[in-house]
Design an enzyme around this catalytic site. Structure first.
Site, PDB file in Angstrom:
ATOM      1  N   LYS A   1      -2.342   1.785   1.063  1.00  0.00           N
ATOM      2  CA  LYS A   1      -2.734   1.920  -0.792  1.00  0.00           C
ATOM      3  C   LYS A   1      -2.633   3.246  -0.774  1.00  0.00           C
ATOM      4  O   LYS A   1      -3.149   3.769  -2.145  1.00  0.00           O
ATOM      5  CB  LYS A   1      -3.478   0.489  -1.349  1.00  0.00           C
ATOM      6  CG  LYS A   1      -3.171  -0.557  -1.627  1.00  0.00           C
ATOM      7  CD  LYS A   1      -2.160  -0.949  -1.962  1.00  0.00           C
ATOM      8  CE  LYS A   1      -1.503  -2.534  -1.862  1.00  0.00           C
ATOM      9  NZ  LYS A   1      -0.167  -2.900  -2.538  1.00  0.00           N
TER      10      LYS A   1
ATOM     11  N   GLU B   1      -3.537  -2.247 -11.959  1.00  0.00           N
ATOM     12  CA  GLU B   1      -3.355  -4.246 -11.467  1.00  0.00           C
ATOM     13  C   GLU B   1      -3.991  -4.260  -9.855  1.00  0.00           C
ATOM     14  O   GLU B   1      -3.873  -3.137  -9.330  1.00  0.00           O
ATOM     15  CB  GLU B   1      -1.782  -4.959 -11.668  1.00  0.00           C
ATOM     16  CG  GLU B   1      -1.061  -4.378 -10.501  1.00  0.00           C
ATOM     17  CD  GLU B   1      -0.649  -3.659 -10.360  1.00  0.00           C
ATOM     18  OE1 GLU B   1      -1.007  -1.968 -11.408  1.00  0.00           O
ATOM     19  OE2 GLU B   1      -0.367  -2.956  -8.825  1.00  0.00           O
TER      20      GLU B   1
ATOM     21  N   SER C   1      -0.941  -2.921   8.087  1.00  0.00           N
ATOM     22  CA  SER C   1      -1.065  -2.316   6.150  1.00  0.00           C
ATOM     23  C   SER C   1      -2.404  -2.357   5.779  1.00  0.00           C
ATOM     24  O   SER C   1      -3.494  -1.341   4.873  1.00  0.00           O
ATOM     25  CB  SER C   1      -0.496  -3.236   5.477  1.00  0.00           C
ATOM     26  OG  SER C   1      -0.402  -4.326   5.274  1.00  0.00           O
TER      27      SER C   1
END
Ligand code: PLP
Lengths: 270, 403
Positions: B90, B112, B379
């Site tokens: 991210k 969010e 990830s």
């Protein structure tokens, strides 16, 4: 049928708004969602709007992801969905309301339900139910090709939004693609009562006039007769939502009738 | 035509801008600023330097032979996005967008978050750049990812639990959009995946494509050839787009995205958007989504908060339709088994999201056979998931809970 200045046939909504303007005031547009607190009562409440000075009824279709709505309308539409609201109830409500009162009824709906129902089928069923058109808060003219074609075919009004942040080019596009009226968003925000309606609204309506609008109605944040009067001093219509939904939630149809009557005071020439 | 050159706003029939008019000026401004940043060597140099000295890029690749024994003997190589600062991919997107927000003169970031990884990354960037930060998080997710809530608060962000709708990621996005409409002058909405209105899908993908660009070269250096297949989990689809992008025009490289099947794709409790959904409009874009007959969004379910989303980015919808990438469902149970397997065979604890890609890879390896090489996007790391894993595998002693 009467003719507008642009030479096309005026829609029922345009005729009502023009009549109110020519009478020296402006139109009052009242919003309530279908199915809140239940289908029957929502129909009665909408009828009460028309019987108490509301000129155009804006009927909201409950939707799972209402990004343009504040807490009051969210709570009401969420309850309607939890109780099993279906799109067919929307058409049923339009049919029942238009059989009882003459005020034109436009639906306010987010776009995905229309897409899933089928844009043409939706337009046909709305027209058959006696509906006047659609307000589409999350559909901009740029993405509206299918709806523009369907509304041209059926003669339904298509009401797009204009915002204080819209460029002159975009305002022109909103004015030229809308029919019925242009929904001028009074403030940068979502639905919900506010103590003062931004003077951004006045500037926006002025810019819409420059873009050729004959029918600009202001919404978001209007909740009192005083605000209605203020807005109608420069706009063709004032749109009230959350205040009416609160009235329905707290005091039922009688309270809706009282609130509508009080708001319509703001449309009288003083 | 090269698949890698897509720049939106449409990917085939998907994408677009289905948002209130009030947001159009902000989206136009953002798209213009992003394009100027993208073509500005000084911007690219600043971002690259941040990645080198702060994110910890390039992230390494790790071959995992003991895990691969369970994958039909295929060679399995992990791209280690779990080793990035803040613990997941991210941060790649967050630093890029925060720099764009700075160029736009915005002083407030909103985001969010589902798993909390994107919220943590955004709170981190806000701290780094001296911006204020508000993170919207579904109330359900604040409970299952309590550790990440604490991290965000420690970083100085305000976390707002969202109590409307299903109280998960989709409702957090609704509230972030409402905030943005009202505060667009000062605020940048730092959307955390390749969904939403243009330019988000293309901008977020571009900030993540470094994953695939690094990995493609790293695999070439290690094996002398391109991998047989590339795999990733798909929530909104950002880590998957990030690793897929560099391989889109390598027709021999197969691409697999694994969606969360929850209790099973054929039960009502899943988040397998492409597998089970159909095209519609949600959160500003046309793409696949989970919905009922009337177009009401259906609540998703996954043990993984980061995959618990009833939509998916429009570029994935397009890649699926044209057959370039395949999207397959992975259940909660299969993902948790893979999470434990990687932990025990390789000493790497993955995020539950990433474990979906691992579970898919185990099955894929058995199909492709021992001559194949599979590159997996790992990830994120599993630290945030210890509470869930502890309960799932019954690892926490009852007495140990009170210290
Ligand atoms: C570690 C990790 N992987 C994957 C995801 C899913 O997002 P996306 O599909 O955008 O990569 C998340 C989201 O929170 C995440 O934290």
């Amino acid at each position: 049928m009467t003719e507008t200045q642009s030479g096309t046939t005026a829609s029922p909504v345009e005729r009502v708004i023009r009549a109110r303007r020519e009478a020296g005031t402006g139109a009052l547009i009242g919003y309530l969602p279908v199915g809140f607190p239940d289908l029957e009562t929502s129909v009665d409440a909408a009828v009460a709007l028309a019987e108490n000075g509301v000129d155009v009824i804006e009927l909201g279709l409950p939707y799972s992801d209402p990004v343009m709505d504040g807490p009051v309308i969210q709570a009401a539409t969420q309850q309607a969905l939890a109780q099993g609201f279906r799109l067919r109830d929307g058409f049923e409500a339009v049919r029942r309301i238009t059989s009882r009162v003459d005020a034109p009824v436009v639906l306010m709906t987010y776009w995905n339900p229309v897409v899933q129902y089928g844009v043409d089928r939706f337009a046909d069923d709305l027209a058959a139910a006696g509906g006047a058109g659609l307000i589409t808060p999350d559909l901009i003219p740029d993405e509206a090709g299918e709806w523009i074609a369907a509304s041209n075919r059926t003669g339904l009004d298509r009401i797009f939004l204009a915002a204080p942040s819209s460029t002159a080019t975009r305002l022109q596009q909103a004015v030229s693609t809308s029919r019925g009226f242009v929904y001028a968003v009074s403030t940068m925000g979502i639905t919900g009562a506010r103590s003062d309606v931004d003077n951004a609204a006045r500037g926006l309506v002025e810019r819409l006039r420059e873009a050729g609008s004959e029918s600009a109605c202001v919404g978001l944040g209007i909740s009192t007769a005083e605000q209605v009067r203020e807005v109608l001093a420069y706009a063709d219509g004032a749109i009230v939502g959350s205040a009416l939904v609160s009235a329905l939630a707290n005091g039922g149809v009688d309270e809706v009738a009282r609130t509508a009557r009080a708001l319509s005071d703001g449309t009288r020439v003083s | 035509m090269a698949l890698r050159t897509q720049t939106g706003p449409y990917f085939g029939e998907y994408g677009g801008r289905y948002v209130p008019e009030s947001l159009i000026a902000a989206l136009d401004e953002l798209a213009a600023e992003y394009e100027s940043a993208r073509d500005d060597p000084a911007f690219q140099a600043e971002l690259a330097e941040l990645h080198r000295t702060y994110t910890g890029r390039p992230s390494i690749i790790t071959e995992v032979p003991r895990f691969a024994e369970h994958a039909g003997g295929a060679r399995v190589i992990l791209k280690r996005e779990d080793l990035n600062h803040t613990g997941s991919h991210k941060i790649n997107n967050v630093l890029g967008q925060a720099l764009v927000a700075k160029r736009l003169g915005k002083t407030r970031l909103i985001a969010e978050t589902g798993a909390g990884q994107h919220g943590v990354a955004t709170a981190t960037a806000a701290a780094l750049f001296g911006m204020s930060c508000v993170v919207y998080m579904g109330e359900v997710d604040t409970e299952r990812q309590a550790l990440n809530v604490a991290r965000m608060r420690l970083l100085g962000a305000e976390v707002i639990p969202v109590k409307t709708g299903s109280r998960t990621l989709k409702d957090a996005i609704n509230d972030a959009l409402r905030d943005w409409v009202a505060n667009v002058d000062t605020t940048h909405y730092l959307l955390g995946t390749v969904a939403g209105p243009h330019p988000f899908p293309v901008m977020v993908r571009d900030f993540h494509k470094i994953i695939g660009e690094e990995a493609r070269q790293q695999v070439l250096d290690l094996t002398g050839a391109l991998p047989t297949a590339v795999t990733a989990c798909v929530g909104g689809g950002s880590n998957a787009m990030g690793i897929f992008h560099a391989f889109l025009d390598d027709p021999d490289v197969q691409l697999f995205g694994y969606e969360a099947a929850g209790e099973g794709a054929d039960t009502p409790r899943h988040a397998a958007t492409i597998t089970k959904g159909r095209p519609g409009v949600l959160h500003g874009a046309r793409s696949y989504m989970l919905q009922d007959e009337d177009g009401q969004t259906v609540e998703s379910h996954s043990i993984s908060a980061g995959l618990d989303y009833p939509g998916v980015g429009p570029e994935h919808a397009w890649l699926s339709d044209i057959g370039r990438a395949s999207y397959l469902p992975v259940t909660d149970a299969a993902a948790m088994d893979a999470l434990r397997l990687l932990s025990r065979t390789e000493g790497i604890i993955p995020a539950i999201e990433s474990a979906h890609a691992l579970a898919g890879t185990l099955e894929l390896g058995r199909k492709l056979g021992p001559d194949s090489v599979i590159l997996v996007n790992l990830s994120g790391r599993g630290d945030k998931d210890m509470e869930t894993a502890g309960r799932y595998f019954d690892l926490i002693d009852a007495e140990a809970e009170q210290v």
